[in-house]
Design a protein around this motif. Structure first.
Motif, PDB file in Angstrom:
ATOM      1  N   PHE A  46     -14.061   8.295   6.847  1.00  7.38           N
ATOM      2  CA  PHE A  46     -13.651   6.905   7.029  1.00  7.38           C
ATOM      3  C   PHE A  46     -13.127   6.700   8.455  1.00  7.38           C
ATOM      4  CE2 PHE A  46      -9.960   9.192   5.445  1.00  7.38           C
ATOM      5  CZ  PHE A  46      -8.936   8.775   6.288  1.00  7.38           C
ATOM      6  N   PRO A  47     -13.174   5.454   8.956  1.00  4.03           N
ATOM      7  CA  PRO A  47     -12.661   5.173  10.296  1.00  4.03           C
ATOM      8  C   PRO A  47     -11.185   4.800  10.256  1.00  4.03           C
ATOM      9  CG  PRO A  47     -13.747   3.228   9.452  1.00  4.03           C
ATOM     10  CD  PRO A  47     -13.849   4.285   8.368  1.00  4.03           C
ATOM     11  N   TRP A  48     -10.465   5.203  11.297  1.00  5.57           N
ATOM     12  CA  TRP A  48      -9.055   4.828  11.420  1.00  5.57           C
ATOM     13  C   TRP A  48      -8.653   5.036  12.881  1.00  5.57           C
ATOM     14  CZ3 TRP A  48      -4.225   8.055  11.023  1.00  5.57           C
ATOM     15  CH2 TRP A  48      -3.079   7.241  10.927  1.00  5.57           C
ATOM     16  N   TYR A  49      -8.330   3.957  13.544  1.00  7.89           N
ATOM     17  CA  TYR A  49      -8.025   4.039  14.974  1.00  7.89           C
ATOM     18  C   TYR A  49      -7.294   2.773  15.408  1.00  7.89           C
ATOM     19  CZ  TYR A  49     -11.923   0.763  15.773  1.00  7.89           C
ATOM     20  OH  TYR A  49     -12.747  -0.336  15.764  1.00  7.89           O
ATOM     21  N   SER A  50      -6.800   2.777  16.624  1.00 11.03           N
ATOM     22  CA  SER A  50      -6.109   1.625  17.195  1.00 11.03           C
ATOM     23  C   SER A  50      -6.992   0.939  18.227  1.00 11.03           C
ATOM     24  CB  SER A  50      -4.794   2.058  17.850  1.00 11.03           C
ATOM     25  OG  SER A  50      -3.932   2.666  16.898  1.00 11.03           O
ATOM     26  N   GLU A  51      -6.611  -0.257  18.597  1.00 13.22           N
ATOM     27  CA  GLU A  51      -7.423  -1.079  19.496  1.00 13.22           C
ATOM     28  C   GLU A  51      -7.754  -0.364  20.800  1.00 13.22           C
ATOM     29  OE1 GLU A  51      -9.756  -3.963  19.920  1.00 13.22           O
ATOM     30  OE2 GLU A  51      -8.155  -4.723  18.641  1.00 13.22           O
ATOM     31  N   GLN A  70      -8.080   2.792  21.359  1.00 10.71           N
ATOM     32  CA  GLN A  70      -8.729   4.086  21.164  1.00 10.71           C
ATOM     33  C   GLN A  70     -10.237   3.918  20.926  1.00 10.71           C
ATOM     34  OE1 GLN A  70      -6.469   5.380  17.705  1.00 10.71           O
ATOM     35  NE2 GLN A  70      -5.300   6.822  18.945  1.00 10.71           N
ATOM     36  N   PRO A  71     -11.007   5.009  21.099  1.00 10.13           N
ATOM     37  CA  PRO A  71     -12.374   4.993  20.578  1.00 10.13           C
ATOM     38  C   PRO A  71     -12.310   4.960  19.056  1.00 10.13           C
ATOM     39  CG  PRO A  71     -11.770   7.202  21.278  1.00 10.13           C
ATOM     40  CD  PRO A  71     -10.664   6.296  21.728  1.00 10.13           C
ATOM     41  N   VAL A  72     -13.442   4.702  18.414  1.00  8.34           N
ATOM     42  CA  VAL A  72     -13.486   4.730  16.955  1.00  8.34           C
ATOM     43  C   VAL A  72     -13.338   6.188  16.513  1.00  8.34           C
ATOM     44  CG1 VAL A  72     -14.809   4.165  14.889  1.00  8.34           C
ATOM     45  CG2 VAL A  72     -15.021   2.735  16.942  1.00  8.34           C
ATOM     46  N   LEU A  73     -12.332   6.466  15.695  1.00  9.37           N
ATOM     47  CA  LEU A  73     -12.058   7.824  15.223  1.00  9.37           C
ATOM     48  C   LEU A  73     -12.423   7.918  13.745  1.00  9.37           C
ATOM     49  CD1 LEU A  73      -8.579   8.351  16.943  1.00  9.37           C
ATOM     50  CD2 LEU A  73     -10.845   9.012  17.800  1.00  9.37           C
ATOM     51  N   TRP A  74     -13.149   8.981  13.395  1.00  6.43           N
ATOM     52  CA  TRP A  74     -13.652   9.166  12.030  1.00  6.43           C
ATOM     53  C   TRP A  74     -12.965  10.373  11.399  1.00  6.43           C
ATOM     54  CZ3 TRP A  74     -16.924   5.394  10.352  1.00  6.43           C
ATOM     55  CH2 TRP A  74     -17.539   4.604  11.333  1.00  6.43           C
ATOM     56  N   LEU A 105      -9.548  14.888  11.757  1.00  8.39           N
ATOM     57  CA  LEU A 105     -10.413  14.169  12.688  1.00  8.39           C
ATOM     58  C   LEU A 105     -11.721  14.946  12.852  1.00  8.39           C
ATOM     59  CD1 LEU A 105     -10.855  11.876  14.750  1.00  8.39           C
ATOM     60  CD2 LEU A 105      -9.734  13.335  16.455  1.00  8.39           C
ATOM     61  N   VAL A 106     -12.852  14.298  12.542  1.00  9.02           N
ATOM     62  CA  VAL A 106     -14.128  15.014  12.567  1.00  9.02           C
ATOM     63  C   VAL A 106     -15.120  14.462  13.584  1.00  9.02           C
ATOM     64  CG1 VAL A 106     -13.930  15.783  10.186  1.00  9.02           C
ATOM     65  CG2 VAL A 106     -15.082  13.624  10.681  1.00  9.02           C
ATOM     66  N   ALA A 107     -14.912  13.233  14.074  1.00 11.19           N
ATOM     67  CA  ALA A 107     -15.867  12.661  15.022  1.00 11.19           C
ATOM     68  C   ALA A 107     -15.248  11.442  15.696  1.00 11.19           C
ATOM     69  CB  ALA A 107     -17.171  12.272  14.327  1.00 11.19           C
ATOM     70  N   ALA A 108     -15.895  11.000  16.773  1.00 10.38           N
ATOM     71  CA  ALA A 108     -15.484   9.792  17.485  1.00 10.38           C
ATOM     72  C   ALA A 108     -16.732   9.063  17.947  1.00 10.38           C
ATOM     73  CB  ALA A 108     -14.589  10.137  18.669  1.00 10.38           C
ATOM     74  N   SER A 109     -16.595   7.761  18.183  1.00  8.91           N
ATOM     75  CA  SER A 109     -17.728   6.973  18.663  1.00  8.91           C
ATOM     76  C   SER A 109     -17.223   5.784  19.465  1.00  8.91           C
ATOM     77  CB  SER A 109     -18.599   6.497  17.498  1.00  8.91           C
ATOM     78  OG  SER A 109     -17.872   5.616  16.652  1.00  8.91           O
ATOM     79  N   ASP A 110     -18.140   5.159  20.201  1.00 10.75           N
ATOM     80  CA  ASP A 110     -17.782   3.972  20.976  1.00 10.75           C
ATOM     81  C   ASP A 110     -17.802   2.715  20.131  1.00 10.75           C
ATOM     82  OD1 ASP A 110     -17.382   5.155  23.528  1.00 10.75           O
ATOM     83  OD2 ASP A 110     -19.547   5.312  23.812  1.00 10.75           O
ATOM     84  N   THR A 111     -18.609   2.730  19.067  1.00 10.94           N
ATOM     85  CA  THR A 111     -18.815   1.528  18.271  1.00 10.94           C
ATOM     86  C   THR A 111     -18.646   1.837  16.788  1.00 10.94           C
ATOM     87  OG1 THR A 111     -21.203   1.948  18.090  1.00 10.94           O
ATOM     88  CG2 THR A 111     -20.452   0.598  19.963  1.00 10.94           C
ATOM     89  N   ILE A 112     -18.591   0.765  15.999  1.00 13.10           N
ATOM     90  CA  ILE A 112     -18.548   0.886  14.546  1.00 13.10           C
ATOM     91  C   ILE A 112     -19.510  -0.145  13.984  1.00 13.10           C
ATOM     92  CG2 ILE A 112     -16.548  -0.674  14.398  1.00 13.10           C
ATOM     93  CD1 ILE A 112     -15.644   0.886  11.938  1.00 13.10           C
ATOM     94  N   SER A 113     -20.372   0.290  13.062  1.00 16.08           N
ATOM     95  CA  SER A 113     -21.384  -0.608  12.507  1.00 16.08           C
ATOM     96  C   SER A 113     -21.466  -0.430  11.000  1.00 16.08           C
ATOM     97  CB  SER A 113     -22.750  -0.323  13.131  1.00 16.08           C
ATOM     98  OG  SER A 113     -23.231   0.948  12.700  1.00 16.08           O
ATOM     99  N   HIS A 117     -10.730  -6.155  15.785  1.00 22.14           N
ATOM    100  CA  HIS A 117     -11.776  -7.182  15.687  1.00 22.14           C
ATOM    101  C   HIS A 117     -13.106  -6.546  15.279  1.00 22.14           C
ATOM    102  CE1 HIS A 117     -14.053 -10.819  16.518  1.00 22.14           C
ATOM    103  NE2 HIS A 117     -14.897 -10.090  17.230  1.00 22.14           N
ATOM    104  N   ALA A 118     -13.414  -5.379  15.835  1.00 19.58           N
ATOM    105  CA  ALA A 118     -14.669  -4.699  15.496  1.00 19.58           C
ATOM    106  C   ALA A 118     -14.685  -4.286  14.028  1.00 19.58           C
ATOM    107  CB  ALA A 118     -14.867  -3.480  16.401  1.00 19.58           C
ATOM    108  N   VAL A 119     -13.549  -3.806  13.521  1.00 25.06           N
ATOM    109  CA  VAL A 119     -13.445  -3.437  12.106  1.00 25.06           C
ATOM    110  C   VAL A 119     -13.626  -4.672  11.224  1.00 25.06           C
ATOM    111  CG1 VAL A 119     -11.819  -2.669  10.328  1.00 25.06           C
ATOM    112  CG2 VAL A 119     -12.056  -1.371  12.454  1.00 25.06           C
ATOM    113  N   LEU A 120     -12.966  -5.765  11.590  1.00 23.35           N
ATOM    114  CA  LEU A 120     -13.091  -7.018  10.840  1.00 23.35           C
ATOM    115  C   LEU A 120     -14.546  -7.464  10.763  1.00 23.35           C
ATOM    116  CD1 LEU A 120     -11.863  -9.520   9.476  1.00 23.35           C
ATOM    117  CD2 LEU A 120     -11.503 -10.483  11.752  1.00 23.35           C
ATOM    118  N   GLN A 121     -15.241  -7.392  11.873  1.00 18.02           N
ATOM    119  CA  GLN A 121     -16.645  -7.811  11.894  1.00 18.02           C
ATOM    120  C   GLN A 121     -17.517  -6.889  11.045  1.00 18.02           C
ATOM    121  OE1 GLN A 121     -18.287  -8.280  15.827  1.00 18.02           O
ATOM    122  NE2 GLN A 121     -20.342  -8.709  15.078  1.00 18.02           N
TER     123      GLN A 121
END
Length: 242
Positions: A49-54, A56-60, A28-36, A123-127
């Motif tokens: 790469f991102p990998w997280y659960s609904e 959780q914050p976005v985990l990188w 785990l190297v970083a986290a964020s509120d959003t994914i774009s 949903h955010a990942v899908l978008q």
């Protein structure tokens, strides 16, 4: 060292420098509120790469070692080889590319997996990945039987790098057929590595293997470019496997 919390425009931590690792969550190297889309492109370019659960914050992540699949090392079992010969003869079977990306990623999200509750494909990942697909950087490889999608996978492609994301199957070997087609296409395009991110027994059974993160980043630096490769192949690519 405190975990890096990213704003949308922030750069990811350099993995060539000291990087934060919690012994309970290595990689785990970083986290964020959003994914774009912009974040995703910068992450993949840097081996993250991102990998997280609904909830959780976005985990990188950037694990060491890194799981990869060398396309020429894909393990083709006797049963899969037999299936490949069958679908090459049978017009009811097709391999399609980018026919229905949204259905593919949603099917991956809904796939039941042993030992996993829920899905990281929020949903955010899908978008975000759908927007990446619209930009020509995310792709789906789909297996069809009698005009019904029965399996497939989606991935990201930057230059000569392919980053595998997820697979699904509604009938036996349908996802493996899509993977075999992808690997054969990668070989034809001189793409030498598919990033598989994290080690699993399923990936090992298909020929995936872990390599040191340093080696992965070295390969990435030489092959992750801006050149676009035309994604257009069908089941005939499976002839590569004999």
């Amino acid at each position: 060292m405190k975990l890096t919390w990213l704003r949308p425009s922030d750069a990811f931590p350099s993995l060539n420098e000291q990087t934060y690792y919690d012994t309970e969550v290595p990689g785990l190297v970083a986290a964020s509120d959003t994914i774009s889309v912009d974040q995703l492109i910068r992450a993949y370019q840097g081996g993250i790469f991102p990998w997280y659960s609904e909830e959780q914050p976005v985990l990188w992540w950037s694990p060491d070692p890194r799981m990869v699949l060398i396309p020429s090392e894909l393990k083709i079992s006797k049963n899969l080889a037999k299936k490949i010969r069958q679908i090459l003869r049978d017009p009811d079977w097709e391999i399609r590319v980018n026919t229905d990306f949204i259905n593919t990623i949603m099917s991956c999200a809904n796939q039941n997996r042993a030992g996993q509750n829920g899905t990281w494909i929020t949903h955010a990942v899908l978008q975000a990945y759908s927007e990446l697909h619209q930009q020509g950087l995310a792709h789906s490889v789909e297996t069809y039987y009698q005009n019904q999608c029965v399996g497939g996978l989606y991935c990201v492609n930057l230059g000569k790098m392919v980053y595998g994301e997820s697979m699904f199957a509604k009938v036996t070997d349908a996802s493996k057929l899509a993977l075999a087609a992808l690997c054969a296409w990668c070989i034809a395009q001189d793409i030498g590595m598919i990033d598989c991110q994290q080690e699993t027994e399923h990936l090992k059974s298909l020929g995936g293997r872990p390599i040191p993160r340093h080696d992965f980043l070295s390969h990435l630096a030489q092959n992750c470019g801006k050149d676009r490769i035309h994604w257009d192949f069908n089941k005939a690519i499976l002839k590569h496997w004999g």
